[in-house]
Scaffold this active site. Structure first.
Site: not given
Ligand code: PGA
Length: 255
Positions: A10, A12, A96, A98, A166, A172, A212
């Site tokens: 991904n 992003k 996701h 985010e 996730e 991240g 991560s």
């Protein structure tokens, strides 16, 4: 059920169309024998069409990071499933963290997107996961239950659905969920799918871990029984770590 091997990168909001196409060209030139590993690149929308031209005759697949559920219309800033398909996309990341936490996407939108992606003949990668507060309050199982229940409402054909667990606190941050946490969460996801649908669906739906993932932890994480692959952010932006993770999955599948 046989373990599967899926590695999705991904990107992003990183890489221009030219940078993305160059990256993929370099990757293809490595001539990796990925055999039974499904490797998916998920660049930003602006790079999809360019990258499809480069990927076309390679073993690699193209994914998008989001979509809208309507076919077309007055939806400024959005993109439809058909538009993605026209760019050669096979997979779409949905829900996701985010999107959920920065852009406040609710479960019912995510559900509409999952259904639109399936109706359009593409494959959704539905992301679920708890925040640190929710984990501290021992709400993880309940959160996964609701995100799955609401996200998959009225979905009857599961052949193309992929789930990515996730944990929000591991994305991240450099912080990875440990083996026990991943194993427990993936076990819950299989149990929940078994409860809603059937044991058969629960066992054959691929479950990815994301948060991560790096070359140093990929082997240990892929050894977990219910981990069928990874959704990778940071480590997918550079050739070496992404290649190493793919090779780890490939070699572990052979064991
Ligand atoms: P990360 O991101 O690997 O950089 O933690 C994972 C993701 O957001 O899918």
């Amino acid at each position: 059920m046989k373990k599967q091997g899926i590695v999705a990168g991904n990107w992003k909001m990183h890489k221009s169309p030219v940078e993305g196409a160059n990256f993929i060209t370099t990757f293809i030139n490595l001539m990796l024998k990925i055999e039974n590993v499904e490797v998916i690149f998920c660049p930003p929308f602006s790079a999809l069409f360019n990258i499809d031209g480069v990927l076309k005759d390679s073993p690699y697949k193209l994914g998008a990071q989001n979509c809208h559920w309507e076919k077309e219309g007055a939806f400024t800033g959005e993109i439809s499933v058909k538009m993605l398909a026209d760019c050669g996309v096979d997979y779409v990341i949905l829900g996701h963290s985010e999107r959920r936490h920065v852009f406040n996407e609710p479960d019912d939108w995510i559900n509409k997107k999952v259904k639109a992606v399936l109706a359009g003949g593409l494959k959704p990668i539905l992301c679920i996961g708890e925040t640190l507060d929710q984990r501290s309050n021992k709400e993880t199982k309940n959160i996964l239950f609701h995100q799955l229940k609401n996200g998959l409402m009225d979905v009857s054909d599961f052949a193309d659905v992929i789930i990515a667990y996730e944990p929000v606190w591991a994305i991240g941050t450099g912080e990875t969920a440990n083996k026990e946490q991943v194993s427990e969460a993936h076990g819950w996801v299989r149990d929940i799918l078994g409860e809603f649908y059937s044991q058969e669906i629960a066992q054959r739906t691929p479950l990815l871990y994301g948060g991560s993932v790096k070359p140093v932890n990929a082997e240990e994480l892929f050894e977990i029984q219910d981990v069928d692959g990874f959704l990778i952010g940071g480590a997918s932006l550079k050739i070496e770590p992404f290649k190493e993770i793919i090779l780890t999955v490939k070699n572990k599948l052979k064991d």
